[in-house]
Motif scaffolding. Structure first.
Motif, PDB file in Angstrom:
ATOM      1  N   SER A 159      15.747  49.415  61.117  1.00  0.00           N
ATOM      2  CA  SER A 159      16.421  49.024  60.157  1.00  0.00           C
ATOM      3  C   SER A 159      17.566  50.495  59.880  1.00  0.00           C
ATOM      4  N   VAL A 160      17.784  50.077  59.638  1.00  0.00           N
ATOM      5  CA  VAL A 160      19.749  51.234  58.798  1.00  0.00           C
ATOM      6  C   VAL A 160      19.320  51.087  57.568  1.00  0.00           C
ATOM      7  N   CYS A 161      18.828  51.849  56.747  1.00  0.00           N
ATOM      8  CA  CYS A 161      18.068  52.261  55.365  1.00  0.00           C
ATOM      9  C   CYS A 161      19.586  53.056  54.836  1.00  0.00           C
ATOM     10  N   VAL A 162      20.497  52.474  53.335  1.00  0.00           N
ATOM     11  CA  VAL A 162      21.515  52.743  53.649  1.00  0.00           C
ATOM     12  C   VAL A 162      21.243  53.356  51.958  1.00  0.00           C
ATOM     13  N   VAL A 163      21.540  53.973  50.922  1.00  0.00           N
ATOM     14  CA  VAL A 163      21.426  54.104  50.155  1.00  0.00           C
ATOM     15  C   VAL A 163      22.965  54.509  49.154  1.00  0.00           C
ATOM     16  N   THR A 164      22.639  53.898  48.461  1.00  0.00           N
ATOM     17  CA  THR A 164      24.020  54.037  47.828  1.00  0.00           C
ATOM     18  C   THR A 164      24.262  53.551  46.578  1.00  0.00           C
ATOM     19  N   TYR A 165      25.149  54.887  45.365  1.00  0.00           N
ATOM     20  CA  TYR A 165      25.407  54.555  43.712  1.00  0.00           C
ATOM     21  C   TYR A 165      26.444  55.261  43.692  1.00  0.00           C
ATOM     22  N   ASN A 166      27.486  54.315  42.588  1.00  0.00           N
ATOM     23  CA  ASN A 166      28.866  54.939  42.703  1.00  0.00           C
ATOM     24  C   ASN A 166      29.654  55.023  44.000  1.00  0.00           C
ATOM     25  N   GLN A 167      29.850  54.430  45.250  1.00  0.00           N
ATOM     26  CA  GLN A 167      30.300  54.332  46.146  1.00  0.00           C
ATOM     27  C   GLN A 167      31.369  53.300  46.742  1.00  0.00           C
ATOM     28  N   GLU A 168      31.810  52.750  45.125  1.00  0.00           N
ATOM     29  CA  GLU A 168      32.997  51.416  45.649  1.00  0.00           C
ATOM     30  C   GLU A 168      33.451  51.088  46.397  1.00  0.00           C
ATOM     31  N   LYS A 169      33.881  52.966  46.972  1.00  0.00           N
ATOM     32  CA  LYS A 169      35.390  53.464  47.495  1.00  0.00           C
ATOM     33  C   LYS A 169      34.872  53.034  49.232  1.00  0.00           C
ATOM     34  N   TYR A 170      33.893  53.543  49.068  1.00  0.00           N
ATOM     35  CA  TYR A 170      33.226  54.019  50.768  1.00  0.00           C
ATOM     36  C   TYR A 170      31.996  52.720  51.250  1.00  0.00           C
ATOM     37  N   ILE A 171      31.379  52.049  50.202  1.00  0.00           N
ATOM     38  CA  ILE A 171      30.211  51.003  50.087  1.00  0.00           C
ATOM     39  C   ILE A 171      30.785  50.328  51.426  1.00  0.00           C
TER      40      ILE A 171
END
Length: 292
Positions: A8-20
């Motif tokens: 399971s790869v757990c990705v956490v994100t917030y306000n990262q539209e340039k990178y996600i």
């Protein structure tokens, strides 16, 4: 290939539209001999991050599994809630502004399969500094062969980039302290009676410098809370705690951080002047680790 998820790869994100998108594409493109899932903790971004995550879910329905919070829970809770959803035998972490290089998942799984006493594994990370893509330093044989036990992680602190970490699922069940966590705290607690190591001499991911909160007052306060916690539950690591406190105190002095006095308090609590000599003697090793 078995249908049972192994990683399971757990990705956490917030306000990262340039990178996600780059982050998620680098993961779905991984070539492995086992099934894996990607759990994306999306914390109510105010930009297009959630929209992009949903686009990936639609395109890769069997792999990408969003965890869409209904309100902003903050980085700490987003991390914990995302990892709690993992089903795989092994769990990898990825920050939404970083990305994987080819072969990452296979190399880490192979290493954990072959080394049953290793509880968590890291790898080198290249990095992006502004607009510049920079290759990380070559990993030395001594670091490649090093087994980082709990006392080592306490002492050396940053033994690997958070987005290069993979660990055994059962470690997730170990109780973590009830304060804002940094990866340092989690690594110390989760390594348990095993060790951490590097799986390869290759760089298997890319880290963006200057995007996160590294070096902030919040991080310094979290590390201070961690060292206080370690004093109580790992008294056998008093010398390593003192060495770590010296490292943070001197770094705070250099960068004129007001939190320097917190680490001086830890130094007096642990009362081992030998920690300063250990810190000075280990600066070369620490510099090697910081370049990975």
């Amino acid at each position: 290939m078995s249908s049972e998820v192994k990683v399971s790869v757990c990705v956490v994100t917030y306000n990262q539209e340039k990178y996600i998108a780059e982050c998620l594409q680098s993961l779905v493109d991984q070539v492995t001999d086992f099934p894996f899932e990607i759990i994306v903790g999306e914390d109510c971004s105010t930009d297009r991050t959630r929209e992009i995550v949903l686009e990936f879910q639609k395109k890769y329905q069997d792999i990408v599994k969003p965890l869409l919070h209904t309100e902003n829970v903050g980085a700490n809770q987003n991390y914990l809630m995302t990892h709690a959803k993992a089903c795989g035998k092994y769990i990898a972490h990825m920050d939404g502004d970083d990305y994987a290089l080819p072969g990452k998942l296979q190399a880490q799984v192979d290493f954990l399969d072959e080394n049953p006493e290793c509880n968590m594994v890291f790898h080198r990370m290249n990095f992006i500094d502004g607009e510049e893509y920079v290759l990380s330093a070559e990993i030395s044989n001594r670091i490649l062969a090093y087994k980082f036990y709990r006392s080592d992680i306490i002492e050396f602190v940053a033994i690997g980039a958070n987005s290069s970490k993979m660990y055994r699922k059962e470690l997730r069940e170990i109780k973590l302290p009830d304060f804002n966590l940094v990866d340092y705290t989690v690594n110390v607690v989760q390594v348990d009676s095993g060790y951490a190591a590097y799986c390869s001499d290759k760089a298997l991911g890319v880290y963006r410098r200057g995007i996160g909160i590294s070096g902030s007052l919040a991080v310094n306060n979290a590390v201070f809370n961690s060292l206080n916690y370690f004093i109580k539950i790992y008294p056998e690591c008093k010398l390593q705690i003192n060495t770590s406190a010296w490292a943070w105190f001197l770094s705070n002095i250099k960068n004129n951080k007001r939190t320097k006095w917190l680490f001086l308090k830890i130094i007096f609590q642990t009362g081992v002047i030998l920690g300063l000599y250990r810190y000075i003697a280990s600066r070369g090793f620490r510099k090697e680790l910081s370049g990975l």
